[in-house]
Design a protein around this motif. Structure first.
Motif, PDB file in Angstrom:
ATOM      1  N   UNK A 266     -23.033   4.386  73.816  1.00 35.50           N
ATOM      2  CA  UNK A 266     -23.249   3.126  74.533  1.00 35.50           C
ATOM      3  C   UNK A 266     -24.650   2.565  74.254  1.00 35.50           C
ATOM      4  N   UNK A 267     -25.601   3.475  74.151  1.00 34.25           N
ATOM      5  CA  UNK A 267     -26.982   3.048  73.985  1.00 34.25           C
ATOM      6  C   UNK A 267     -27.289   2.567  72.568  1.00 34.25           C
ATOM      7  N   UNK A 268     -26.722   3.259  71.562  1.00 34.81           N
ATOM      8  CA  UNK A 268     -27.119   2.937  70.199  1.00 34.81           C
ATOM      9  C   UNK A 268     -26.006   2.663  69.219  1.00 34.81           C
ATOM     10  N   UNK A 269     -24.754   2.681  69.690  1.00 33.61           N
ATOM     11  CA  UNK A 269     -23.653   2.424  68.763  1.00 33.61           C
ATOM     12  C   UNK A 269     -23.216   3.658  68.012  1.00 33.61           C
ATOM     13  N   UNK A 270     -24.190   4.465  67.614  1.00 33.65           N
ATOM     14  CA  UNK A 270     -23.904   5.799  67.097  1.00 33.65           C
ATOM     15  C   UNK A 270     -24.875   6.764  67.747  1.00 33.65           C
ATOM     16  N   UNK A 271     -24.798   8.035  67.383  1.00 32.12           N
ATOM     17  CA  UNK A 271     -25.482   9.076  68.151  1.00 32.12           C
ATOM     18  C   UNK A 271     -26.877   9.343  67.593  1.00 32.12           C
ATOM     19  N   UNK A 272     -27.858   9.309  68.473  1.00 32.04           N
ATOM     20  CA  UNK A 272     -29.190   9.780  68.130  1.00 32.04           C
ATOM     21  C   UNK A 272     -29.162  11.308  68.250  1.00 32.04           C
ATOM     22  N   UNK A 273     -29.029  11.990  67.115  1.00 32.27           N
ATOM     23  CA  UNK A 273     -28.802  13.437  67.144  1.00 32.27           C
ATOM     24  C   UNK A 273     -29.994  14.204  67.702  1.00 32.27           C
ATOM     25  N   UNK A 274     -31.179  13.627  67.631  1.00 34.76           N
ATOM     26  CA  UNK A 274     -32.333  14.297  68.238  1.00 34.76           C
ATOM     27  C   UNK A 274     -32.150  14.386  69.757  1.00 34.76           C
ATOM     28  N   UNK A 275     -31.782  13.261  70.357  1.00 34.89           N
ATOM     29  CA  UNK A 275     -31.553  13.236  71.795  1.00 34.89           C
ATOM     30  C   UNK A 275     -30.337  14.076  72.181  1.00 34.89           C
ATOM     31  N   UNK A 276     -29.320  14.060  71.311  1.00 34.14           N
ATOM     32  CA  UNK A 276     -28.104  14.810  71.602  1.00 34.14           C
ATOM     33  C   UNK A 276     -28.415  16.302  71.740  1.00 34.14           C
ATOM     34  N   UNK A 277     -29.195  16.849  70.797  1.00 34.48           N
ATOM     35  CA  UNK A 277     -29.543  18.260  70.868  1.00 34.48           C
ATOM     36  C   UNK A 277     -30.379  18.593  72.085  1.00 34.48           C
ATOM     37  N   UNK A 278     -31.372  17.756  72.370  1.00 33.12           N
ATOM     38  CA  UNK A 278     -32.255  18.025  73.499  1.00 33.12           C
ATOM     39  C   UNK A 278     -31.517  17.935  74.835  1.00 33.12           C
ATOM     40  N   UNK A 279     -30.626  16.952  74.952  1.00 31.98           N
ATOM     41  CA  UNK A 279     -29.952  16.749  76.227  1.00 31.98           C
ATOM     42  C   UNK A 279     -28.788  17.704  76.448  1.00 31.98           C
ATOM     43  N   UNK A 280     -28.053  17.997  75.376  1.00 29.73           N
ATOM     44  CA  UNK A 280     -26.879  18.866  75.532  1.00 29.73           C
ATOM     45  C   UNK A 280     -27.278  20.336  75.492  1.00 29.73           C
ATOM     46  N   UNK A 281     -27.928  20.763  74.397  1.00 31.58           N
ATOM     47  CA  UNK A 281     -28.288  22.178  74.256  1.00 31.58           C
ATOM     48  C   UNK A 281     -29.496  22.520  75.126  1.00 31.58           C
ATOM     49  N   UNK A 282     -30.488  21.624  75.132  1.00 27.43           N
ATOM     50  CA  UNK A 282     -31.695  21.891  75.911  1.00 27.43           C
ATOM     51  C   UNK A 282     -31.612  21.484  77.359  1.00 27.43           C
ATOM     52  N   UNK A 283     -30.521  20.842  77.760  1.00 24.50           N
ATOM     53  CA  UNK A 283     -30.323  20.411  79.151  1.00 24.50           C
ATOM     54  C   UNK A 283     -31.546  19.663  79.678  1.00 24.50           C
ATOM     55  N   UNK A 284     -31.966  18.631  78.913  1.00 22.41           N
ATOM     56  CA  UNK A 284     -33.088  17.786  79.314  1.00 22.41           C
ATOM     57  C   UNK A 284     -34.354  18.627  79.552  1.00 22.41           C
ATOM     58  N   UNK A 285     -34.611  19.590  78.649  1.00 19.48           N
ATOM     59  CA  UNK A 285     -35.783  20.474  78.678  1.00 19.48           C
ATOM     60  C   UNK A 285     -35.735  21.503  79.809  1.00 19.48           C
ATOM     61  N   UNK A 286     -34.596  21.632  80.472  1.00 16.17           N
ATOM     62  CA  UNK A 286     -34.485  22.638  81.536  1.00 16.17           C
ATOM     63  C   UNK A 286     -34.060  24.001  80.988  1.00 16.17           C
ATOM     64  N   UNK A 287     -33.367  24.002  79.847  1.00 15.39           N
ATOM     65  CA  UNK A 287     -32.855  25.249  79.274  1.00 15.39           C
ATOM     66  C   UNK A 287     -33.759  25.672  78.121  1.00 15.39           C
ATOM     67  N   UNK A 288     -34.737  26.543  78.418  1.00 18.30           N
ATOM     68  CA  UNK A 288     -35.696  26.956  77.392  1.00 18.30           C
ATOM     69  C   UNK A 288     -35.029  27.761  76.286  1.00 18.30           C
ATOM     70  N   UNK A 289     -34.068  28.593  76.667  1.00 18.15           N
ATOM     71  CA  UNK A 289     -33.360  29.378  75.653  1.00 18.15           C
ATOM     72  C   UNK A 289     -32.588  28.463  74.709  1.00 18.15           C
TER      73      UNK A 289
END
Length: 334
Positions: A266-289
């Motif tokens: 919705x935000x960019x038409x396609x996926x910003x993969x940098x944000x995708x990794x940080x938000x999904x895998x890193x849980x918005x910097x909450x998941x350090x592992x």
């Protein structure tokens, strides 16, 4: 016409062998008719399951020319035509009319075309495929449903538990914890049933790791082989939507994956993969592992000059956003 039946035969814990049986048949003969004749006229030791012969019981499911189907439903003429069409597309002509019959997949063979369906039934039981007993503690009246409420159960109610979808399931083949499309199709019937009182608990169970709905690879094989048009993948998708409605992004990685994906598109038409990794895998910097797990990949990308330093929205982002919002609005109204 003469058709050569190539049957994959196997004893328990032994290697399969191919045995051929020539048979004079009519195009309208079902595969089950032909197997019966082979057993009665040529080889009484051939083992397979059957019962109703009317596409009701699901007993005679097996792999016919590489796909799981009911032997009582498929006939010789249509199978030969389908096989010839495949051969014409792949330029693999065969002068003989042949039909290959094999046991169902994802289940151990007991003998010939008979498989051990214990895991199939155990995984069905794992989703608690029955109305909760708590809802039955209302003695004053019957459990009435409107025609609209009952109609939600029609499609999944057609399942005859033949095992065809389970046999073809790629997710089940690689992940022994995945309960299978048959179980999740039945699970949606419970989620959609207005008489059930444990929807929240059910969704919690179906949301668990890759055992439940998130283990599905969405390959569509279950839908393509279902003889009753239950469309298991469609039912799995409906459960996912219910989970996404009830859960927040921070709850599990699977939920974040789905919700973040939509938000970034919705935000960019396609996926910003940098944000995708940080938000999904890193849980918005909450998941350090999770963040640390991304580090080796990120370093390799930087070393090879593949790490994007900026993000540019695609053309037509506004139209994409409006389409997604329109769909979301429609779903909320329903």
């Amino acid at each position: 016409m003469e058709v050569i039946f190539k049957i994959i035969r196997q004893q328990q814990n032994s290697a399969p062998v191919v045995q051929t049986y020539p048979l004079e048949v009519d195009p309208g003969n079902t595969i089950l008719d032909c197997l019966n004749r082979i057993k009665w006229e040529q080889d009484g030791t051939l083992a397979f399951r059957k019962n109703c012969r009317n596409t009701i019981c699901g007993s005679c499911a097996m792999r016919i020319n590489g796909r799981s189907a009911l032997a009582c439903k498929e006939n010789v003429g249509s199978e030969i035509a389908r096989l010839q069409q495949i051969q014409s597309l792949t330029n693999t002509a065969n002068s003989h009319l042949e039909i290959t019959v094999a046991p169902l997949g994802n289940m151990p063979v007991i003998k010939d075309l008979v498989v051990d369906m214990s895991s199939f039934w155990d995984n069905l039981e794992a989703v608690a495929p029955y109305i909760s007993t708590a809802a039955r503690q209302i003695p004053e009246r019957e459990f009435l449903q409107t025609p609209q409420e009952r109609s939600l159960l029609d499609q999944t109610g057609n399942c005859i538990m033949c095992g065809a979808c389970y046999s073809e399931c790629n997710a089940r083949e690689v992940n022994p914890d995945f309960v299978g499309p048959h179980a999740l199709a039945k699970a949606y019937r419970m989620v959609a049933d207005s008489r059930d009182s444990t929807t929240e608990n059910r969704l919690e169970n179906y949301n668990e790791g890759t055992k439940g709905v998130w283990g599905c690879t969405r390959c569509l094989y279950c839908d393509s082989v279902c003889p009753m048009e239950v469309a298991p993948l469609e039912q799995i998708t409906k459960i996912k939507q219910e989970i996404l409605t009830h859960k927040q992004k921070a709850d599990t990685r699977s939920i974040r994956h789905r919700k973040v994906l939509v938000e970034l598109v919705k935000e960019g038409g396609w996926i910003d993969e940098r944000q995708f990794g940080l938000q999904v895998v890193g849980n918005y910097f909450r998941d350090l592992r999770g963040l640390l797990s991304l580090a080796p990949l990120g370093l390799r990308m930087i070393a090879k000059g593949k790490f994007p330093l900026s993000f540019e929205a695609s053309e037509g982002t506004e139209q994409v956003r409006s389409l997604i919002e329109a769909i979301q609005q429609t779903k909320s109204e329903v």
